[in-house]
Design a protein around this motif. Structure first.
Motif, mmCIF file in Angstrom:
data_model
loop_
_atom_site.group_PDB
_atom_site.id
_atom_site.type_symbol
_atom_site.label_atom_id
_atom_site.label_comp_id
_atom_site.label_asym_id
_atom_site.label_seq_id
_atom_site.Cartn_x
_atom_site.Cartn_y
_atom_site.Cartn_z
ATOM 1 N N THR A 85 -13.129 -66.407 -17.530
ATOM 2 C CA THR A 85 -13.964 -67.406 -16.875
ATOM 3 C C THR A 85 -13.920 -68.720 -17.630
ATOM 4 O OG1 THR A 85 -15.452 -65.600 -16.280
ATOM 5 C CG2 THR A 85 -16.314 -67.822 -16.017
ATOM 6 N N ALA A 86 -13.978 -69.819 -16.894
ATOM 7 C CA ALA A 86 -14.140 -71.151 -17.476
ATOM 8 C C ALA A 86 -15.367 -71.795 -16.832
ATOM 9 C CB ALA A 86 -12.903 -72.007 -17.229
ATOM 10 N N TYR A 87 -16.128 -72.568 -17.607
ATOM 11 C CA TYR A 87 -17.351 -73.171 -17.080
ATOM 12 C C TYR A 87 -17.647 -74.496 -17.773
ATOM 13 C CZ TYR A 87 -19.519 -71.426 -21.354
ATOM 14 O OH TYR A 87 -19.809 -71.163 -22.669
ATOM 15 N N THR A 88 -18.530 -75.274 -17.142
ATOM 16 C CA THR A 88 -18.948 -76.540 -17.726
ATOM 17 C C THR A 88 -20.361 -76.871 -17.257
ATOM 18 O OG1 THR A 88 -18.363 -78.878 -18.029
ATOM 19 C CG2 THR A 88 -18.041 -77.954 -15.842
ATOM 20 N N GLN A 89 -21.072 -77.648 -18.060
ATOM 21 C CA GLN A 89 -22.388 -78.179 -17.714
ATOM 22 C C GLN A 89 -22.469 -79.633 -18.156
ATOM 23 O OE1 GLN A 89 -25.201 -75.526 -19.686
ATOM 24 N NE2 GLN A 89 -25.690 -74.547 -17.748
ATOM 25 N N HIS A 118 -31.265 -88.489 -23.616
ATOM 26 C CA HIS A 118 -30.454 -87.359 -24.053
ATOM 27 C C HIS A 118 -29.327 -87.119 -23.046
ATOM 28 C CE1 HIS A 118 -30.288 -82.716 -24.851
ATOM 29 N NE2 HIS A 118 -29.212 -83.339 -25.291
ATOM 30 N N TYR A 119 -28.082 -87.341 -23.476
ATOM 31 C CA TYR A 119 -26.902 -87.079 -22.666
ATOM 32 C C TYR A 119 -26.172 -85.880 -23.287
ATOM 33 C CZ TYR A 119 -27.843 -91.948 -21.398
ATOM 34 O OH TYR A 119 -28.442 -93.129 -21.002
ATOM 35 N N PHE A 120 -25.742 -84.926 -22.455
ATOM 36 C CA PHE A 120 -25.073 -83.765 -23.033
ATOM 37 C C PHE A 120 -24.086 -83.148 -22.053
ATOM 38 C CE2 PHE A 120 -28.984 -82.266 -21.065
ATOM 39 C CZ PHE A 120 -28.600 -81.137 -20.362
ATOM 40 N N GLY A 121 -23.177 -82.391 -22.624
ATOM 41 C CA GLY A 121 -22.198 -81.653 -21.843
ATOM 42 C C GLY A 121 -21.594 -80.549 -22.686
ATOM 43 N N LYS A 122 -21.087 -79.513 -22.013
ATOM 44 C CA LYS A 122 -20.413 -78.444 -22.737
ATOM 45 C C LYS A 122 -19.352 -77.816 -21.856
ATOM 46 C CE LYS A 122 -23.722 -74.690 -21.678
ATOM 47 N NZ LYS A 122 -24.668 -73.722 -22.279
ATOM 48 N N GLU A 147 -17.112 -71.797 -27.029
ATOM 49 C CA GLU A 147 -17.795 -72.927 -26.398
ATOM 50 C C GLU A 147 -17.842 -74.126 -27.326
ATOM 51 O OE1 GLU A 147 -21.458 -72.460 -23.771
ATOM 52 O OE2 GLU A 147 -22.331 -73.437 -25.546
ATOM 53 N N VAL A 148 -17.750 -75.326 -26.735
ATOM 54 C CA VAL A 148 -17.919 -76.586 -27.454
ATOM 55 C C VAL A 148 -18.950 -77.415 -26.705
ATOM 56 C CG1 VAL A 148 -16.825 -78.733 -28.199
ATOM 57 C CG2 VAL A 148 -15.567 -76.573 -28.357
ATOM 58 N N GLY A 149 -19.946 -77.947 -27.428
ATOM 59 C CA GLY A 149 -20.982 -78.766 -26.810
ATOM 60 C C GLY A 149 -21.133 -80.098 -27.511
ATOM 61 N N LEU A 150 -21.440 -81.137 -26.732
ATOM 62 C CA LEU A 150 -21.652 -82.492 -27.253
ATOM 63 C C LEU A 150 -22.997 -83.009 -26.766
ATOM 64 C CD1 LEU A 150 -18.122 -84.021 -26.479
ATOM 65 C CD2 LEU A 150 -18.911 -83.085 -28.661
ATOM 66 N N HIS A 151 -23.788 -83.587 -27.677
ATOM 67 C CA HIS A 151 -25.081 -84.171 -27.343
ATOM 68 C C HIS A 151 -25.177 -85.564 -27.957
ATOM 69 C CE1 HIS A 151 -27.186 -80.337 -26.084
ATOM 70 N NE2 HIS A 151 -26.074 -79.881 -26.645
ATOM 71 N N ASN A 152 -25.776 -86.481 -27.218
ATOM 72 C CA ASN A 152 -26.052 -87.814 -27.740
ATOM 73 C C ASN A 152 -27.507 -88.166 -27.464
ATOM 74 O OD1 ASN A 152 -26.206 -90.985 -26.759
ATOM 75 N ND2 ASN A 152 -25.134 -90.687 -28.701
ATOM 76 N N PHE A 153 -28.223 -88.597 -28.507
ATOM 77 C CA PHE A 153 -29.602 -89.053 -28.384
ATOM 78 C C PHE A 153 -29.633 -90.548 -28.694
ATOM 79 C CE2 PHE A 153 -29.909 -84.553 -29.247
ATOM 80 C CZ PHE A 153 -30.911 -84.133 -28.386
ATOM 81 N N ASP A 154 -29.996 -91.351 -27.685
ATOM 82 C CA ASP A 154 -30.071 -92.803 -27.824
ATOM 83 C C ASP A 154 -31.549 -93.175 -27.953
ATOM 84 O OD1 ASP A 154 -29.730 -95.510 -27.794
ATOM 85 O OD2 ASP A 154 -28.966 -95.635 -25.755
ATOM 86 N N PHE A 155 -31.987 -93.494 -29.161
ATOM 87 C CA PHE A 155 -33.396 -93.749 -29.430
ATOM 88 C C PHE A 155 -33.809 -95.145 -28.986
ATOM 89 C CE2 PHE A 155 -32.190 -90.390 -32.335
ATOM 90 C CZ PHE A 155 -33.254 -89.506 -32.233
ATOM 91 N N ASP A 156 -35.094 -95.267 -28.638
ATOM 92 C CA ASP A 156 -35.624 -96.531 -28.124
ATOM 93 C C ASP A 156 -35.868 -97.558 -29.209
ATOM 94 O OD1 ASP A 156 -35.605 -95.408 -25.630
ATOM 95 O OD2 ASP A 156 -37.748 -94.929 -25.582
ATOM 96 N N ILE A 212 -32.361 -78.809 -26.785
ATOM 97 C CA ILE A 212 -32.152 -79.838 -27.803
ATOM 98 C C ILE A 212 -31.465 -79.250 -29.029
ATOM 99 C CG2 ILE A 212 -34.026 -81.328 -27.090
ATOM 100 C CD1 ILE A 212 -35.763 -80.046 -29.201
ATOM 101 N N LEU A 213 -31.491 -77.944 -29.166
ATOM 102 C CA LEU A 213 -30.665 -77.264 -30.147
ATOM 103 C C LEU A 213 -29.419 -76.795 -29.413
ATOM 104 C CD1 LEU A 213 -33.401 -75.093 -31.883
ATOM 105 C CD2 LEU A 213 -32.656 -77.411 -32.435
ATOM 106 N N PRO A 214 -28.254 -77.420 -29.643
ATOM 107 C CA PRO A 214 -27.052 -77.114 -28.846
ATOM 108 C C PRO A 214 -26.710 -75.637 -28.769
ATOM 109 C CG PRO A 214 -26.656 -78.998 -30.257
ATOM 110 C CD PRO A 214 -27.970 -78.422 -30.674
#
Length: 295
Positions: free
Chosen positions: A165-169, A184-188, A204-213, A293-295
């Motif tokens: 199986t292959a998957y993405t979010q 919060h932008y994320f994908g895996k 699995e590989v996951g990427l998260h970006n938090f852009d603070f105000d 928020i914890l990948p």
């Protein structure tokens, strides 16, 4: 502000790796190694409700700040197949981790609505909410105590072939880190390879970006995991174990801080209900794992 974000990142990256994401949550598939339809080759699942409950132990260490972590987690997921191709899934979890002199507890829940009309693919959407209760005050870092919260949603898709199986979010949400708001932008992306119907390797590989105000701050989180799963024949239990790597990179007002890296070992036991093999559960049960928020 700089000291607070930096100290928070150092603690959380150790916590993140310790609270390793469940890499072995099942996804869809559809054929046996012989090429026949899996539903034809295996007994049909009598109940439209299929799922699992699991417990996990984890231990890790960060490479830069030299923080040790250890803890446990309980998770579960249940899927309801309406019989029309529409599926509903709910999953959630709770865990506790000690990070040197600090501690935290993590709680999350998620709902998924997806369409699985055939055994070729699945498409859906999800909403999830999580809370990280922090214990930074006991660590001596003087950053105070508080919660990290995250509410987000997105889309998800899965495809399978004979081998696996292959998957993405992909998703977006709003987070609050100790009183500071962030986008919060994320994908895996991930895959699951079946060696037999009851032996599976997950990556699995996951990427998260938090852009603070405030303070023009950005936090990038990257995680990579590999997990092995084995379910003895005619048994409703699965054992799993694996390794996870995490990396956190913090930038404030154009200044890049030294990335924090962490290495974690995980192991656990899952109780599977209303399925007879790992592969059958993947075809008929919960289709997704939750990105918190914890990948």
């Amino acid at each position: 502000m700089k000291q607070t974000l930096f100290a928070t990142t150092a603690i959380l990256i150790s916590a993140m790796s310790a609270e390793a994401a469940d890499m072995d949550g099942p996804l869809v598939g559809g054929f046996t190694d012989s090429g026949a339809s899996y539903e034809e080759a295996s007994p049909a699942v009598a109940s439209p409700v299929v799922g699992y409950v699991e417990g996990e132990l984890h231990a890790g260490k960060t490479s830069e700040s030299d923080l040790d972590s250890k803890g446990w987690a309980l998770r579960g997921a249940v899927n309801f197949d309406t019989g029309t191709g529409l599926n509903l899934q709910a999953d959630g979890g709770y865990g506790q981790t000690d990070v040197d002199d600090a501690d935290y507890d993590n709680t999350y829940g998620a709902a998924h609505v997806y369409y699985r009309p055939t055994q070729d693919y699945a498409l859906g959407a999800f909403f999830q909410s999580s809370r990280l209760g922090t214990g930074f005050a006991s660590s001596g870092l003087s950053v105070g105590s508080g919660d990290v919260t995250d509410n987000s949603g997105g889309i998800e898709a899965a495809y399978f072939d004979v081998l696996g199986t292959a998957y993405t979010q992909l998703g977006y949400g709003k987070s609050e880190w100790i009183g500071v708001d962030a986008d919060h932008y994320f994908g895996k992306i991930g895959s699951r390879l079946y060696l037999t119907d009851n032996m599976r390797i997950d990556g699995e590989v996951g990427l998260h970006n938090f852009d603070f105000d405030v303070a023009d701050a950005n936090l990038d989180l990257t995680t990579a995991s590999i997990i092995g799963n084995y379910r003895p024949d005619a048994m409703p239990f699965t054992v799993f174990a694996g390794y996870r790597f995490d990396r956190a990179s913090l930038e404030i007002s154009g200044i890049d801080f030294e990335p924090e890296k962490s290495h974690t070992l995980v192991t656990g036991l899952r109780y599977n209900f209303a399925s007879s093999t790992l592969k059958q559960e993947e075809r008929s049960g919960p289709a997704w794992t939750t990105t918190t928020i914890l990948p």
